[in-house]
Every structure is written in C-alpha cells, then in structure tokens.
Design a protein around this motif. Structure first.
Motif, PDB file in Angstrom:
ATOM      1  N   SER A   1       8.434   8.727 -53.939  1.00 10.59           N
ATOM      2  CA  SER A   1       7.137   8.812 -54.598  1.00 10.59           C
ATOM      3  C   SER A   1       6.821   7.582 -55.446  1.00 10.59           C
ATOM      4  CB  SER A   1       7.082  10.070 -55.470  1.00 10.59           C
ATOM      5  OG  SER A   1       8.070   9.985 -56.475  1.00 10.59           O
ATOM      6  N   CYS A   2       7.461   6.481 -55.160  1.00  8.61           N
ATOM      7  CA  CYS A   2       7.193   5.267 -55.927  1.00  8.61           C
ATOM      8  C   CYS A   2       6.183   4.396 -55.179  1.00  8.61           C
ATOM      9  CB  CYS A   2       8.472   4.471 -56.127  1.00  8.61           C
ATOM     10  SG  CYS A   2       9.070   3.713 -54.598  1.00  8.61           S
ATOM     11  N   SER A   3       5.768   3.346 -55.835  1.00 11.08           N
ATOM     12  CA  SER A   3       4.946   2.345 -55.151  1.00 11.08           C
ATOM     13  C   SER A   3       5.566   0.986 -55.432  1.00 11.08           C
ATOM     14  CB  SER A   3       3.496   2.390 -55.635  1.00 11.08           C
ATOM     15  OG  SER A   3       3.448   2.126 -57.022  1.00 11.08           O
ATOM     16  N   ALA A   4       5.491   0.112 -54.463  1.00  9.44           N
ATOM     17  CA  ALA A   4       6.044  -1.233 -54.613  1.00  9.44           C
ATOM     18  C   ALA A   4       5.249  -1.978 -55.687  1.00  9.44           C
ATOM     19  CB  ALA A   4       5.980  -1.976 -53.287  1.00  9.44           C
ATOM     20  N   PRO A   5       5.849  -2.984 -56.319  1.00 13.57           N
ATOM     21  CA  PRO A   5       5.141  -3.751 -57.345  1.00 13.57           C
ATOM     22  C   PRO A   5       3.839  -4.340 -56.803  1.00 13.57           C
ATOM     23  CG  PRO A   5       7.457  -4.349 -57.272  1.00 13.57           C
ATOM     24  CD  PRO A   5       7.200  -3.459 -56.095  1.00 13.57           C
ATOM     25  N   ALA A   6       2.834  -4.414 -57.676  1.00 14.80           N
ATOM     26  CA  ALA A   6       1.517  -4.890 -57.256  1.00 14.80           C
ATOM     27  C   ALA A   6       1.497  -6.383 -56.957  1.00 14.80           C
ATOM     28  CB  ALA A   6       0.487  -4.557 -58.333  1.00 14.80           C
ATOM     29  N   THR A   7       2.294  -7.162 -57.687  1.00 11.75           N
ATOM     30  CA  THR A   7       2.283  -8.610 -57.492  1.00 11.75           C
ATOM     31  C   THR A   7       3.708  -9.133 -57.353  1.00 11.75           C
ATOM     32  OG1 THR A   7       2.430  -9.146 -59.838  1.00 11.75           O
ATOM     33  CG2 THR A   7       0.204  -8.814 -58.939  1.00 11.75           C
ATOM     34  N   THR A   8       3.801 -10.343 -56.821  1.00  9.22           N
ATOM     35  CA  THR A   8       5.096 -11.009 -56.703  1.00  9.22           C
ATOM     36  C   THR A   8       5.680 -11.247 -58.093  1.00  9.22           C
ATOM     37  OG1 THR A   8       4.381 -12.066 -54.665  1.00  9.22           O
ATOM     38  CG2 THR A   8       6.271 -13.050 -55.790  1.00  9.22           C
TER      39      THR A   8
ATOM     40  N   LYS B   1       9.708 -10.149 -62.209  1.00  9.22           N
ATOM     41  CA  LYS B   1      10.007  -9.843 -63.617  1.00  9.22           C
ATOM     42  C   LYS B   1      10.931  -8.634 -63.761  1.00  9.22           C
ATOM     43  CE  LYS B   1       7.856  -8.951 -68.071  1.00  9.22           C
ATOM     44  NZ  LYS B   1       6.605  -8.822 -68.804  1.00  9.22           N
ATOM     45  N   ARG B   2      10.702  -7.587 -62.993  1.00  7.60           N
ATOM     46  CA  ARG B   2      11.508  -6.379 -63.174  1.00  7.60           C
ATOM     47  C   ARG B   2      12.808  -6.364 -62.359  1.00  7.60           C
ATOM     48  NH1 ARG B   2       7.630  -1.549 -60.854  1.00  7.60           N
ATOM     49  NH2 ARG B   2       8.295  -1.758 -58.717  1.00  7.60           N
TER      50      ARG B   2
ATOM     51  N   GLY C   1      14.816   4.137 -49.832  1.00  4.46           N
ATOM     52  CA  GLY C   1      15.695   3.059 -49.408  1.00  4.46           C
ATOM     53  C   GLY C   1      14.974   2.075 -48.511  1.00  4.46           C
ATOM     54  N   PHE C   2      15.747   1.203 -47.879  1.00  4.47           N
ATOM     55  CA  PHE C   2      15.155   0.204 -46.992  1.00  4.47           C
ATOM     56  C   PHE C   2      15.951   0.169 -45.693  1.00  4.47           C
ATOM     57  CE2 PHE C   2      14.050  -3.820 -45.185  1.00  4.47           C
ATOM     58  CZ  PHE C   2      12.708  -3.935 -45.496  1.00  4.47           C
ATOM     59  N   PRO C   3      15.279   0.132 -44.541  1.00  5.47           N
ATOM     60  CA  PRO C   3      15.970   0.180 -43.247  1.00  5.47           C
ATOM     61  C   PRO C   3      16.521  -1.184 -42.806  1.00  5.47           C
ATOM     62  CG  PRO C   3      13.613   0.123 -42.889  1.00  5.47           C
ATOM     63  CD  PRO C   3      13.822   0.184 -44.386  1.00  5.47           C
ATOM     64  N   PHE C   4      17.522  -1.687 -43.518  1.00  7.44           N
ATOM     65  CA  PHE C   4      18.123  -2.976 -43.153  1.00  7.44           C
ATOM     66  C   PHE C   4      18.810  -2.898 -41.803  1.00  7.44           C
ATOM     67  CE2 PHE C   4      18.281  -3.245 -47.861  1.00  7.44           C
ATOM     68  CZ  PHE C   4      17.558  -4.405 -48.025  1.00  7.44           C
TER      69      PHE C   4
ATOM     70  N   CYS D   1      10.775   0.499 -53.163  1.00  6.59           N
ATOM     71  CA  CYS D   1      10.119   0.511 -54.476  1.00  6.59           C
ATOM     72  C   CYS D   1      10.254  -0.806 -55.221  1.00  6.59           C
ATOM     73  CB  CYS D   1      10.689   1.631 -55.337  1.00  6.59           C
ATOM     74  SG  CYS D   1      10.467   3.266 -54.608  1.00  6.59           S
ATOM     75  N   THR D   2      11.164  -1.655 -54.813  1.00 12.36           N
ATOM     76  CA  THR D   2      11.370  -2.924 -55.511  1.00 12.36           C
ATOM     77  C   THR D   2      10.524  -4.048 -54.936  1.00 12.36           C
ATOM     78  OG1 THR D   2      13.206  -3.624 -54.094  1.00 12.36           O
ATOM     79  CG2 THR D   2      13.767  -2.308 -56.050  1.00 12.36           C
ATOM     80  N   GLY D   3      10.013  -3.881 -53.728  1.00 13.54           N
ATOM     81  CA  GLY D   3       9.244  -4.932 -53.071  1.00 13.54           C
ATOM     82  C   GLY D   3      10.013  -5.619 -51.954  1.00 13.54           C
ATOM     83  N   THR D   4      11.237  -5.186 -51.687  1.00 11.39           N
ATOM     84  CA  THR D   4      12.052  -5.768 -50.614  1.00 11.39           C
ATOM     85  C   THR D   4      11.314  -5.647 -49.285  1.00 11.39           C
ATOM     86  OG1 THR D   4      14.123  -5.364 -51.754  1.00 11.39           O
ATOM     87  CG2 THR D   4      14.230  -5.471 -49.358  1.00 11.39           C
ATOM     88  N   LYS D   5      11.434  -6.707 -48.456  1.00  9.42           N
ATOM     89  CA  LYS D   5      10.764  -6.669 -47.154  1.00  9.42           C
ATOM     90  C   LYS D   5      11.404  -7.645 -46.185  1.00  9.42           C
ATOM     91  CE  LYS D   5       6.791  -7.458 -48.986  1.00  9.42           C
ATOM     92  NZ  LYS D   5       6.822  -7.488 -50.417  1.00  9.42           N
ATOM     93  N   ASP D   6      11.091  -7.488 -44.925  1.00  7.66           N
ATOM     94  CA  ASP D   6      11.521  -8.398 -43.869  1.00  7.66           C
ATOM     95  C   ASP D   6      10.898  -9.762 -44.142  1.00  7.66           C
ATOM     96  OD1 ASP D   6      11.543  -9.808 -41.269  1.00  7.66           O
ATOM     97  OD2 ASP D   6      12.217  -7.886 -40.480  1.00  7.66           O
TER      98      ASP D   6
END
Length: 142
Positions: A21-28, A33-34, A92-95, A117-122
C-alpha cells in the motif's frame, strides 16, 4: 501422533498475503534523500534466507547480491547485498540474475532493504533518473 501432525501443520501453513500500500517517491531528489544508499548494480546472486530454505519460517524475503556498477550515495564498495521480496504484493521487487537495476536502499531494523516503495527500477526505465542523480551529486543543494 496427533501432536506431531498438529506441529507439522503449524510449520506448513503459508504466511498471510500482504498487499502493498505504499507509493514510490514522487521525485528522484526525494528518493535520494530518504535512501541510505543509491547505486546502479547487476544482480549476481539471489538466495533465500537459511530459515526459509529449511522451512522453519516463510518470510518470503530474498537476499540479492549486486555487483555495483555506479554509486551515487552510500559507502563505496564493489558489491552490496539487500533484502527484498521478489513480488510486488509484499512491496518487494522482482529482481532477476544478470540484469541491471537502479537501486534505492533503506535501512530497516535488521537488514538493508529495497522494493517498489523506494523507487528501485530496471535501468532500462531509469535513464532520465540516473542523469538526475548525476546532477544531484554535482549540485547537492538543489
């Protein structure tokens, strides 16, 4: 015998499903920062914690080891290990092994963790974001 069957049943029950139920950070800049560490890395190994592997727990967590290609934040190292679930249902993230990712790491109670939720991506989806990270390093008071 009934006691043994009941005990085995307790260990074999699956963990309840968890919806993310989280959302990824709005900006880089916000994600940067977090985070305690930010890097581009190639997955070199995915493993299951020992207690999950032998069936004593069912956390769904996986240890993901990365070869660090480029680091924007955190202590300098050639490799990093983070914990995540490999499904988005648990945030989680599907690495996948041998693929590269832009990884934002947060420090949790016992582990360094990452996920959707952290902004991790391919990295294929993160070119613009990696350029923004380069700019954050050049002009940190932005």
């Amino acid at each position: 015998m009934l006691f043994i069957c009941a005990l085995v049943f307790c260990f074999l029950q699956t963990a309840p499903a968890q919806a993310c139920s989280c959302s990824a950070p709005a900006t880089t800049a916000e994600a940067f920062k977090r985070s305690t560490s930010v890097f581009k890395g190639r997955v070199i190994k995915i493993s299951v914690p020992s207690l999950d592997w032998i069936g004593l727990t069912r956390t769904g967590a996986h240890r993901v080891k990365f070869e660090i290609v480029k680091q924007w934040k955190g202590s300098s190292s050639e490799t990093a290990v983070v914990v995540t679930r490999l499904t988005a249902e648990g945030c989680g993230f599907p690495f996948e092994e041998q693929k590269e990712y832009l990884v934002y790491v947060v420090a949790e109670q016992k582990h360094v963790q990452t996920g959707i939720c952290t902004g991790t991506k391919d990295t294929a989806d993160a070119e613009r974001e990696m350029q923004e990270l380069d700019q954050l390093i050049v002009t940190p008071n932005r």
